[in-house]
Design a protein around this motif. Structure first.
Motif: not given
Length: 554
Positions: A155-156, A158-160, A163, A172, A176, A188, A192
């Protein structure tokens, strides 16, 4: 990415080509070598593909759909997924000339990375594989975390990537949200999916929102979203599955069955979906639908990782029940019972437990058809195998022997088997519950307590003259303990009281007749036999005479 970088990626890959045509294997493996792949293995069928994947790790598998006898390409893919022999970091491409809706939907359900139709040219294959590789490379670290079941890390990452303005934003976001679902972070995940839907009405996001709502037990909300997904694209089979979950959550198994029927028509090769349809049909007492789905399960599961002897036994039990003398097509159902079990006997997983069950079910079918003499040899074989091998048997073998003994009228022998099962499998909740449901008195402490509690509740309603509530209480209890003599008699007595006070209602006579039929083999020496005969006469009088003439004995 530059072409030289793609060539480098190809050079690091080990690939497997699965095709039953030698010239196709040669052609595709040759193309892969031109692309830069240095290590290519080739096999001719599904069994060889599974052996190869258990012996080696492949970065990419290119598999034909039609592989001759045995597993097809979809079954290879589903078994690799099932046995965790195909990582998220590996690539699976279905290569085939088959373009039927059934095949495409079946294969896509197990999420191949791409689907390429024949005839294949080098340029076409290169274009498709380049695209898959580029996407795969971009998401590689995310999939690596998924393989390690580190969903928080996935999940992290995907966030990166989001960004960093990845060109694969949709993928992504989808991953996520799914990772948040797996982490039970429903809030959460919902954020999304809702965020995506506020930008564009994408089906995967609406499906994911429905899935999240089912997980949160917000079944009415889920129903609305999932119906919209199906309206927009009926081929999204997961939406049907989730909508059935939503209906079950709302207590409507009939609508759940209808939805699963639709799903099975959209994707008929799904074993699990056909199996679920059979279970729901049985729950709803839809005999013909149950039979049809049970037959399809066996046909669809052939050579699949989901193939199970239980499917044969489930169908045989339904057929044996329909084999009763006087029922329409009873003789035909006896014949089909034997045919189904004979097919099972030829399968490689047929063992001693299956042998016991097969003989017990053959005997039961004949007993129901009033052919006791023909039934006896099969029951004797089942009993002998059970007695000599009981320590090695699955509990289902004992259950089928006991049920056949009950049909034969040998209650004492059936009780002995049921007692043994409770002693042998005291912590096996499903087996203990089944034993209790087959017994006229529960064998387990928990079962006896549950009967006592439900009986007290029903009697309390009866004593306070709330007869309709008493009927419902005893009716629900019989759903759990259908063979319990006391509960069946209590239901009959409550129905008689309700009819006397409030008049006859649709279905009440059937309730009484069914209850009396369930316990019709009651021993004349049983303490409840006199009550049984008295209530049987009362039922005849209630549903044939003027109610004012009745003298109800409370």
């Amino acid at each position: 990415m530059r072409q030289i970088d793609l060539i480098k990626l190809y050079s690091q890959m080990r690939c497997l080509v699965v095709d039953d045509m030698p010239d196709v294997r040669v052609a595709i493996s040759g193309m892969l070598r031109v692309f830069g792949v240095q290590h290519v293995d080739v096999v001719a069928n599904g069994e060889q593909a599974m052996d190869a994947c258990f012996s080696n790790h492949y970065h990419m598998v290119l598999c034909d759909y039609n592989l001759g006898p045995g597993r097809d390409g979809q079954q290879v893919l589903e078994e690799l997924r099932f046995r965790n022999r195909l990582n998220n970091t590996s690539i699976f491409v279905m290569v085939t000339a088959e373009t039927s809706r059934e095949m495409v939907l079946g294969a896509l359900e197990y999420q191949p990375d791409d689907y390429v139709t024949k005839p294949i040219t080098q340029a076409l294959l290169r274009q498709r594989l380049d695209r898959v590789l580029l996407r795969h490379r971009e998401l590689y670290s995310i999939k690596q975390a998924m393989d390690e079941k580190d969903y928080a890390a996935a999940e992290q990452r995907c966030a990166e990537r989001l960004n960093a303005n990845t060109s694969h934003r949709g993928a992504c976001l989808q991953i996520q949200a799914e990772m948040n679902l797996r982490l039970f972070n429903f809030k959460r995940a919902e954020e999304i999916y809702t965020g995506v839907l506020n930008e564009r009405p994408l089906l995967w996001a609406k499906l994911g929102l429905g899935k999240t709502q089912v997980a949160k037990k917000e079944y009415a909300k889920a129903e609305v979203n999932l119906k919209e997904v199906i309206r927009d694209d009926r081929r999204v089979v997961e939406a049907h599955d989730l909508l059935a979950d939503a209906y079950i959550g709302q207590g409507d198994t009939v609508l759940a069955q209808q939805v699963m029927q639709d799903a099975a028509e959209v994707s008929p090769k799904s074993v699990m979906r056909q199996r679920r349809l059979a279970e729901l049909s049985k729950l709803n007492a839809d005999t013909q639908a149950c039979l049809e789905a049970s037959r399809r399960v066996i046909k669809t599961a052939r050579n699949s990782v989901y193939e199970s002897p239980d499917d044969y036994f489930n169908l045989a039990r339904e057929l044996a029940e329909l084999s009763k003398e006087g029922e329409a097509n009873a003789d035909k159902y006896v014949k089909e019972t034997f045919e189904v079990l004979q097919k099972l006997e030829k399968r490689p997983y047929f063992d001693v437990s299956a042998d016991v069950q097969s003989n017990a079910l053959k005997s039961r079918s004949l007993l129901n058809n009033n052919k006791a003499e023909a039934a006896d040899p099969f029951l004797e074989k089942a009993k002998t195998l059970y007695q000599t091998r009981k320590e090695d048997l699955k509990p289902e073998a004992g259950l089928d022997v006991a049920q056949t003994l009950i049909v034969k009228g040998d209650k004492s022998a059936a009780d002995e088997v049921l007692h043994e099962l409770v002693e042998q499998f005291p912590t096996h909740d499903r087996v203990v519950a089944k034993v209790d449901s087959m017994s006229d008195t529960p064998k387990s402490k928990e079962g006896r307590k549950k009967v006592a509690d439900m009986t007290k509740s029903g009697i309390d309603y009866y004593d306070s003259k709330q007869y309709k509530e008493a009927v419902e209480t005893f009716r629900n209890a019989i759903g759990i303990f259908p063979s319990h003599i006391g509960l069946n008699l209590n239901l009959v007595q409550a129905v008689i009281a309700e009819v006397k006070n409030n008049g006859e209602q649709t279905g009440f006579e059937t309730l009484c007749r069914n209850s009396l039929s369930r316990i019709s083999n009651i021993d004349p020496g049983d303490s409840q036999y006199a009550r049984y005969t008295h209530l049987a006469k009362e039922v005849d009088e209630v549903f044939k005479m003027d109610l004012s003439e009745l003298d109800l004995d409370l």
